[in-house]
Design an enzyme around this catalytic site. Sequence first.
Site, PDB file in Angstrom:
ATOM      1  N   SER A 124       0.826  -1.200   0.000  1.00 26.32           N
ATOM      2  CA  SER A 124       0.000   0.000   0.000  1.00 26.32           C
ATOM      3  C   SER A 124       0.858   1.248   0.000  1.00 26.32           C
ATOM      4  O   SER A 124       1.962   1.256   0.583  1.00 26.32           O
ATOM      5  CB  SER A 124      -0.855  -0.015   1.264  1.00 26.32           C
ATOM      6  OG  SER A 124      -1.496   1.222   1.438  1.00 26.32           O
ATOM      7  N   TYR A 149      -2.345  -0.705  10.679  1.00 21.83           N
ATOM      8  CA  TYR A 149      -2.540  -1.318   9.354  1.00 21.83           C
ATOM      9  C   TYR A 149      -1.329  -1.033   8.466  1.00 21.83           C
ATOM     10  O   TYR A 149      -0.727  -1.944   7.877  1.00 21.83           O
ATOM     11  CB  TYR A 149      -3.827  -0.792   8.693  1.00 21.83           C
ATOM     12  CG  TYR A 149      -3.855  -1.050   7.206  1.00 21.83           C
ATOM     13  CD1 TYR A 149      -4.025  -2.352   6.721  1.00 21.83           C
ATOM     14  CD2 TYR A 149      -3.649  -0.026   6.278  1.00 21.83           C
ATOM     15  CE1 TYR A 149      -4.011  -2.613   5.352  1.00 21.83           C
ATOM     16  CE2 TYR A 149      -3.638  -0.273   4.914  1.00 21.83           C
ATOM     17  CZ  TYR A 149      -3.821  -1.565   4.455  1.00 21.83           C
ATOM     18  OH  TYR A 149      -3.785  -1.816   3.112  1.00 21.83           O
ATOM     19  N   LYS A 153       1.748  -3.529   6.900  1.00 24.55           N
ATOM     20  CA  LYS A 153       2.199  -3.655   5.495  1.00 24.55           C
ATOM     21  C   LYS A 153       3.709  -3.440   5.409  1.00 24.55           C
ATOM     22  O   LYS A 153       4.416  -4.156   4.688  1.00 24.55           O
ATOM     23  CB  LYS A 153       1.484  -2.619   4.608  1.00 24.55           C
ATOM     24  CG  LYS A 153       0.026  -2.921   4.352  1.00 24.55           C
ATOM     25  CD  LYS A 153      -0.131  -4.113   3.409  1.00 24.55           C
ATOM     26  CE  LYS A 153      -1.575  -4.499   3.229  1.00 24.55           C
ATOM     27  NZ  LYS A 153      -1.781  -5.815   2.628  1.00 24.55           N
TER      28      LYS A 153
HETATM   29  P1  NAD Z   1     -10.871  -7.059   0.844  1.00 23.50           P
HETATM   30  O1  NAD Z   1     -11.120  -7.050   2.317  1.00 23.50           O
HETATM   31  O2  NAD Z   1     -12.038  -6.850  -0.052  1.00 23.50           O
HETATM   32  O3  NAD Z   1     -10.139  -8.420   0.423  1.00 23.50           O
HETATM   33  C1  NAD Z   1      -9.304  -9.124   1.300  1.00 23.50           C
HETATM   34  C2  NAD Z   1      -9.791 -10.577   1.289  1.00 23.50           C
HETATM   35  O4  NAD Z   1      -8.954 -11.345   2.150  1.00 23.50           O
HETATM   36  C3  NAD Z   1     -11.209 -10.738   1.788  1.00 23.50           C
HETATM   37  O5  NAD Z   1     -11.919 -11.504   0.847  1.00 23.50           O
HETATM   38  C4  NAD Z   1     -11.072 -11.488   3.125  1.00 23.50           C
HETATM   39  O6  NAD Z   1     -12.173 -12.338   3.370  1.00 23.50           O
HETATM   40  C5  NAD Z   1      -9.783 -12.238   2.905  1.00 23.50           C
HETATM   41  N1  NAD Z   1      -9.012 -12.532   4.126  1.00 23.50           N
HETATM   42  C6  NAD Z   1      -8.665 -11.697   5.129  1.00 23.50           C
HETATM   43  N2  NAD Z   1      -7.931 -12.347   6.040  1.00 23.50           N
HETATM   44  C7  NAD Z   1      -7.815 -13.628   5.615  1.00 23.50           C
HETATM   45  C8  NAD Z   1      -7.169 -14.788   6.140  1.00 23.50           C
HETATM   46  N3  NAD Z   1      -6.509 -14.766   7.278  1.00 23.50           N
HETATM   47  N4  NAD Z   1      -7.254 -15.921   5.414  1.00 23.50           N
HETATM   48  C9  NAD Z   1      -7.917 -15.986   4.247  1.00 23.50           C
HETATM   49  N5  NAD Z   1      -8.546 -14.926   3.711  1.00 23.50           N
HETATM   50  C10 NAD Z   1      -8.499 -13.758   4.395  1.00 23.50           C
HETATM   51  O7  NAD Z   1      -9.744  -5.967   0.557  1.00 23.50           O
HETATM   52  P2  NAD Z   1      -9.200  -5.418  -0.831  1.00 23.50           P
HETATM   53  O8  NAD Z   1      -9.561  -3.982  -0.926  1.00 23.50           O
HETATM   54  O9  NAD Z   1      -9.545  -6.332  -1.929  1.00 23.50           O
HETATM   55  O10 NAD Z   1      -7.642  -5.467  -0.531  1.00 23.50           O
HETATM   56  C11 NAD Z   1      -6.824  -6.550  -0.943  1.00 23.50           C
HETATM   57  C12 NAD Z   1      -5.413  -6.309  -0.460  1.00 23.50           C
HETATM   58  O11 NAD Z   1      -4.940  -5.064  -0.972  1.00 23.50           O
HETATM   59  C13 NAD Z   1      -5.290  -6.214   1.068  1.00 23.50           C
HETATM   60  O12 NAD Z   1      -4.108  -6.848   1.465  1.00 23.50           O
HETATM   61  C14 NAD Z   1      -5.224  -4.728   1.306  1.00 23.50           C
HETATM   62  O13 NAD Z   1      -4.544  -4.411   2.489  1.00 23.50           O
HETATM   63  C15 NAD Z   1      -4.472  -4.247   0.081  1.00 23.50           C
HETATM   64  N6  NAD Z   1      -4.727  -2.833  -0.239  1.00 23.50           N
HETATM   65  C16 NAD Z   1      -6.015  -2.409  -0.381  1.00 23.50           C
HETATM   66  C17 NAD Z   1      -6.257  -1.049  -0.625  1.00 23.50           C
HETATM   67  C18 NAD Z   1      -7.671  -0.534  -0.758  1.00 23.50           C
HETATM   68  O14 NAD Z   1      -7.862   0.680  -0.599  1.00 23.50           O
HETATM   69  N7  NAD Z   1      -8.661  -1.351  -1.061  1.00 23.50           N
HETATM   70  C19 NAD Z   1      -5.185  -0.153  -0.760  1.00 23.50           C
HETATM   71  C20 NAD Z   1      -3.887  -0.636  -0.614  1.00 23.50           C
HETATM   72  C21 NAD Z   1      -3.663  -1.992  -0.360  1.00 23.50           C
HETATM   73  N1  UFG Z   2     -12.539  11.449   2.986  1.00 17.20           N
HETATM   74  C1  UFG Z   2     -13.574  12.309   3.319  1.00 17.20           C
HETATM   75  N2  UFG Z   2     -14.724  11.767   3.790  1.00 17.20           N
HETATM   76  C2  UFG Z   2     -14.921  10.420   3.938  1.00 17.20           C
HETATM   77  C3  UFG Z   2     -13.856   9.547   3.590  1.00 17.20           C
HETATM   78  C4  UFG Z   2     -12.676  10.107   3.130  1.00 17.20           C
HETATM   79  O1  UFG Z   2     -13.444  13.526   3.214  1.00 17.20           O
HETATM   80  O2  UFG Z   2     -16.003  10.004   4.394  1.00 17.20           O
HETATM   81  C5  UFG Z   2     -11.294  12.007   2.440  1.00 17.20           C
HETATM   82  C6  UFG Z   2     -10.071  11.705   3.292  1.00 17.20           C
HETATM   83  O3  UFG Z   2      -9.923  12.683   4.300  1.00 17.20           O
HETATM   84  C7  UFG Z   2      -8.963  11.718   2.242  1.00 17.20           C
HETATM   85  C8  UFG Z   2      -9.646  11.200   0.971  1.00 17.20           C
HETATM   86  O4  UFG Z   2     -11.041  11.400   1.195  1.00 17.20           O
HETATM   87  O5  UFG Z   2      -8.537  13.037   1.997  1.00 17.20           O
HETATM   88  C9  UFG Z   2      -9.388   9.723   0.719  1.00 17.20           C
HETATM   89  O6  UFG Z   2      -9.724   8.982   1.902  1.00 17.20           O
HETATM   90  P1  UFG Z   2      -9.893   7.392   1.885  1.00 17.20           P
HETATM   91  O7  UFG Z   2     -10.301   6.992   3.267  1.00 17.20           O
HETATM   92  O8  UFG Z   2     -10.763   6.982   0.755  1.00 17.20           O
HETATM   93  O9  UFG Z   2      -8.436   6.877   1.518  1.00 17.20           O
HETATM   94  P2  UFG Z   2      -7.039   7.092   2.254  1.00 17.20           P
HETATM   95  O10 UFG Z   2      -6.141   7.810   1.302  1.00 17.20           O
HETATM   96  O11 UFG Z   2      -7.208   7.703   3.583  1.00 17.20           O
HETATM   97  O12 UFG Z   2      -6.541   5.601   2.473  1.00 17.20           O
HETATM   98  C10 UFG Z   2      -6.738   4.582   1.491  1.00 17.20           C
HETATM   99  C11 UFG Z   2      -6.914   3.241   2.199  1.00 17.20           C
HETATM  100  C12 UFG Z   2      -5.625   2.852   2.872  1.00 17.20           C
HETATM  101  C13 UFG Z   2      -4.511   2.850   1.861  1.00 17.20           C
HETATM  102  C14 UFG Z   2      -4.404   4.218   1.216  1.00 17.20           C
HETATM  103  C15 UFG Z   2      -3.336   4.237   0.150  1.00 17.20           C
HETATM  104  O13 UFG Z   2      -7.944   3.315   3.182  1.00 17.20           O
HETATM  105  O14 UFG Z   2      -5.765   1.561   3.377  1.00 17.20           O
HETATM  106  O15 UFG Z   2      -5.653   4.553   0.620  1.00 17.20           O
HETATM  107  O16 UFG Z   2      -3.516   3.191  -0.731  1.00 17.20           O
HETATM  108  F1  UFG Z   2      -3.365   2.562   2.475  1.00 17.20           F
END
Ligand code: NAD
Ligand code: UFG
Length: 338
Positions: A124, A149, A153
Site C-alpha cells: 500500500s 494497518y 504492510k
Molecule cells: P478485501 O477485504 O475486499 O479483500 C481481502 C480478502 O482477504 C477478503 O476476501 C477477506 O475475506 C480475505 N481474508 C482476510 N484475512 C484472511 C485470512 N486470514 N485468510 C484468508 N482470507 C483472508 O480488501 P481489498 O480492498 O480487496 O484489498 C486486498 C489487499 O490489498 C489487502 O491486502 C489490502 O490491504 C491491500 N490494499 C487495499 C487497498 C484498498 O484501498 N482497497 C489499498 C492498498 C492496499
Molecule cells: N474522505 C472524506 N470523507 C470520507 C472519507 C474520506 O473527506 O467520508 C477524504 C479523506 O480525508 C482523504 C480522501 O477522502 O482526503 C481519501 O480517503 P480514503 O479513506 O478513501 O483513503 P485514504 O487515502 O485515507 O486511504 C486509502 C486506504 C488505505 C490505503 C491508502 C493508500 O484506506 O488503506 O488509501 O492506498 F493505504
Amino acid sequence: MKILVTGGAGYIGSHTVIELQAVGHEVVVVDNLVNADLVSLKRVERITGKAVPFVEADIRDREAMEQVCQTYCFDCCIHFAGFKAVGESVLQPWKYYDNNITGTLVLLDVLGKSGCKNLIFSSSAAVYGEPETIPVTETCPRGRCANPYARSKSIQEQIMMDMQKADPEWNIVLLRYFNPIGAHRSGMIGEDPKGIPNNLMPYITQVAVGKLEKLSIFGDDYDTVDGTGVRDYIHVVDLAKGHVKVLDSIAGQCGLEIFNLGTGVGYSVLDVVRGFEKANNVKILYEIKERRAGDIAVCYSDPGKAERMLGWKAEYGLEDMCRDSWNWQKRNPNGFTD
Ligand code: NAD
Ligand code: UFG
C-alpha cells in the site's frame, strides 16, 4: 500459470481473478470469507464463463495451506488476504498484526516448502507514511506509518525483503497500491464494505443511493488546490491488469522489485464529488467537517517505473471510475446480499 490467489473473493482479488482468467491463467482462490461473500466469485464465474476453484480456509491455517499447495503445485501466488480498515487497526492492533503478519509468515513458509517461490504482494501507499516527496517514487523511504494497518504492510514488506535476501530463489514483487475505486464494467462485482464505509468512494455511492444522508468532507484547510485532501485514485480494473503485467514480464526472474500502482494524477475530495455528480447526474450532499486524525494532505504516485519495466499504465480516468462505482452501487444497493 497456476496461481494461488489469497483473498481472491475480496474487492481487488475478485477483479484480478477476471483479468487472470481472461489471459488463460489457472486460478485457485483461498479465502476465509471474513470480509467477502462467495457470491462475488459466483459473479466472476458468470462474467468469465469459467469455474473459479475455491478453498475456504484461513491462510494462518498451516495444515489447510499445505494441503492446497500439495494439491495444486502452484507456479505463483498473488497475496491479497489481509485486513485493511485503518480505523479498526488503531482500535484492535493485535488482530491486525496477527492476521496480516502471521498470515504472511505461514503463507511464505508453506509456499517455499512446496517449491513455489514466486510471490506478488498487495502492499500500500500507506507504507510511505507522510511522503518525503510528491509525486511518490519507489525510492522514497518507507515512512513513519500512521497506524497499525500501515505498519503491518511495512513489516510484511520487510519480512519479504529479508527472506528474498536470505534465499535468492525467491522472486517477490511488492505492489504499492494507491487508492483503488471503481468496479467491473458489468456492475456485477464491486466494493462491498461492511457497515459504514471508511473510504471516500463507497461513502459517496451510499449517499447517492440514499443509504446515507450526506458525505462528511474531512477538512478544507489543507494546503491543496481547494483545501481538501488530494489522492491518486486508480480504477480497480487497471490495478487488476497491473498484476497480469507483472506475471507477463518479470515474475520468476526479478529477485525483488517494488512498483507503485497509481495513475500519477492527484484529485481532491471536491474533485471526486464533482466528478461523480457530473459523470452520473446525481447530486451528493456534503458538509465540511474537522480533519480526520492520521490523514495527510497530498499523496499521489509517480507510476513511471511500472510503465518502463512492466509496460503497464492506468487507462481509466476519473469519469470512468465514478461511472463504474455508481453502476455497481445502483445495481446492488445492498452489495452482494441483494
Ligand atoms: P478485501 O477485504 O475486499 O479483500 C481481502 C480478502 O482477504 C477478503 O476476501 C477477506 O475475506 C480475505 N481474508 C482476510 N484475512 C484472511 C485470512 N486470514 N485468510 C484468508 N482470507 C483472508 O480488501 P481489498 O480492498 O480487496 O484489498 C486486498 C489487499 O490489498 C489487502 O491486502 C489490502 O490491504 C491491500 N490494499 C487495499 C487497498 C484498498 O484501498 N482497497 C489499498 C492498498 C492496499
Ligand atoms: N474522505 C472524506 N470523507 C470520507 C472519507 C474520506 O473527506 O467520508 C477524504 C479523506 O480525508 C482523504 C480522501 O477522502 O482526503 C481519501 O480517503 P480514503 O479513506 O478513501 O483513503 P485514504 O487515502 O485515507 O486511504 C486509502 C486506504 C488505505 C490505503 C491508502 C493508500 O484506506 O488503506 O488509501 O492506498 F493505504
